[in-house]
Design an enzyme around this catalytic site. Structure first.
Site, PDB file in Angstrom:
ATOM      1  N   GLU A 299     -38.002   3.898  -7.053  1.00  0.00           N
ATOM      2  CA  GLU A 299     -37.438   2.617  -6.637  1.00  0.00           C
ATOM      3  C   GLU A 299     -37.432   2.523  -5.111  1.00  0.00           C
ATOM      4  O   GLU A 299     -37.158   3.503  -4.413  1.00  0.00           O
ATOM      5  CB  GLU A 299     -36.019   2.468  -7.185  1.00  0.00           C
ATOM      6  CG  GLU A 299     -35.251   1.254  -6.697  1.00  0.00           C
ATOM      7  CD  GLU A 299     -35.951  -0.063  -6.990  1.00  0.00           C
ATOM      8  OE1 GLU A 299     -35.903  -0.938  -6.116  1.00  0.00           O
ATOM      9  OE2 GLU A 299     -36.542  -0.197  -8.088  1.00  0.00           O
ATOM     10  N   CYS A 371     -41.818 -10.122 -15.653  1.00  0.00           N
ATOM     11  CA  CYS A 371     -41.068 -11.383 -15.595  1.00  0.00           C
ATOM     12  C   CYS A 371     -41.963 -12.521 -15.128  1.00  0.00           C
ATOM     13  O   CYS A 371     -41.471 -13.591 -14.777  1.00  0.00           O
ATOM     14  CB  CYS A 371     -39.856 -11.243 -14.661  1.00  0.00           C
ATOM     15  SG  CYS A 371     -40.284 -10.800 -12.972  1.00  0.00           S
TER      16      CYS A 371
END
Length: 413
Positions: A299, A371
């Site tokens: 991340e 998404c």
């Protein structure tokens, strides 16, 4: 060219030359006729008449919310359940078809139910007789003062009136961003662009948090978020592990959609170890996949990385958190070759460079959660060109009545 609904529903026959039937819904929510006319407020089965009015068909329903049509939070409340599901499905399949990709299996489309969204960003502004608080109007900075909302969780909606009252008394001239998230401890409220100065305003802010049982109240007065109220550390439970929740962190919008996405990834990655979880955030997938699998969670956002790393240490699960910007520095083929599988859930822009490195590796299993069907389809084409097959594809509509669509997908070679 756009049209408006001018007539109430009626179904008498018209001459064919005077009507056009709506056959699909476009990506931004307009109905579309066979000859390509875009019709605002129409759904498949409606009939557009030559005077611009609509005869409403069997899939056109009465919107449940009084704000629909003004509020920018929803675009499709006038569509029934069948049409909503078909819209989400078509958005995903059309994106794949546009890149000449055919999935071996299309799984059932998941739609989140009403009042299930556990995070939302609203806006508030002080006015002469108080304040307004809600979503913005579509294509405008004007704020819709919410009297009801059928998408956000009731726990979030219950905070709107007291926050509105607080902004009306202590807000400044500009708009205030209101971030609401439902956490393990209750509602996490973040107020941005609101300056609280003096004893009266400070006490009012603390009373707002205490009286309404906030898990945390965070104020950003231009120097980053600072917690004014946090009786105990705020967490979000992921895969059975309480993970510290930094203010404003990413979280899947609904728990039901998150559960479906996790179930897909667990099934598709069964037996793989170690697993690289790329764009891992707080560990949405990492903690559900780890044990027995060993997992690397990568991340770029520092707060999310630190929260994931800390939770891994406390839980004892085999999750190793790595702080790395995968846009600037993607995992290279020799690094990827050490893993049994890769899972990635990138932002809306997709993961072009990381996908290129995956294509160059010897990896045989990839799960891609997205998404944005458009950027996913671009990346999926690169995987297919590299010898991968799209085995399974699931459309996901967790932003109910919105044109925002997501998906899970499984590739092997």
């Amino acid at each position: 060219m756009r049209y408006r609904v001018l007539s109430p529903p009626h179904y008498e026959a018209h001459h064919l030359s005077d009507t056009s039937e709506i056959i699909r819904i476009a990506a931004k929510g307009d109905g579309v006729t066979a000859d390509g006319k875009h019709v605002s407020g129409a759904v498949p089965g409606d009939v557009l008449r030559s005077d611009g009015s609509l005869d409403l068909g069997p899939h056109h329903v009465s919107p449940p919310c009084r704000h629909f049509g003004t509020c920018g939070g929803c675009q499709l409340q006038h569509a029934d359940e069948v049409t909503l599901r078909q819209f989400v499905t078509d958005r995903v399949l059309n994106a794949a078809e546009g890149q000449e990709i055919t999935p071996e299996e299309v799984l059932e489309t998941h739609l989140s139910p009403p009042r299930s969204r556990r995070r939302a960003t609203l806006h508030a502004m002080r006015i002469a007789d108080g304040a307004v608080l809600g979503f913005r109007e579509s294509g405008s900075h004007r704020i819709v003062d919410l009297a009801e909302c059928h998408v956000i969780a009731p726990e979030l909606f219950d905070t709107i009136a007291p926050i509105r009252d607080f902004v009306g008394k202590h807000g400044g001239k500009g708009a205030v961003d209101v971030e609401l998230t439902l956490t393990d401890q209750g509602v996490d409220c973040g107020l941005k662009n609101l300056t609280v100065e003096g004893l009266e305003a400070t006490e009012a802010a603390l009373e707002l948090a205490q009286r309404n049982g906030f898990a945390r109240l965070t104020l950003d007065m231009g120097f980053g978020p600072e917690a004014m109220w946090e009786p105990e550390p705020v967490t979000i439970t992921l895969g059975g592990v309480p993970v510290g929740f930094p203010s404003g962190s990413f979280l899947q919008a609904t728990q039901d959609a998150e559960a479906v996405m996790i179930a897909d990834t667990r099934e598709w990655l069964q037996g793989a170890s170690p697993i690289a979880d790329l764009f891992s955030g707080l560990g949405t997938f990492a903690y559900s996949l780890a044990d027995p699998a060993k997992l690397l969670a990568v991340e770029a956002a520092r707060d999310a990385f630190l929260a994931c790393k800390s939770a891994a240490g406390r839980s004892g699960k085999p999750v190793h958190a790595l702080h790395r910007d995968l846009f600037r520095n993607p995992l290279q083929p020799d690094e990827l070759n050490r893993f049994g599988a890769v899972l990635l859930d990138p932002p809306r822009a997709g993961a072009k460079d990381q996908i290129d490195r995956i294509a160059e590796s010897t990896l045989e299993r990839v799960v891609y959660v997205s998404c944005n069907p458009s950027s996913w389809a671009r990346d999926a084409k690169r995987l297919v060109e590299a010898g991968f097959t799209l085995k399974k594809l699931r459309p996901v509509g967790q932003f109910r009545w919105s044109t925002h669509v997501e998906l899970t997908s499984y590739f092997t070679r």
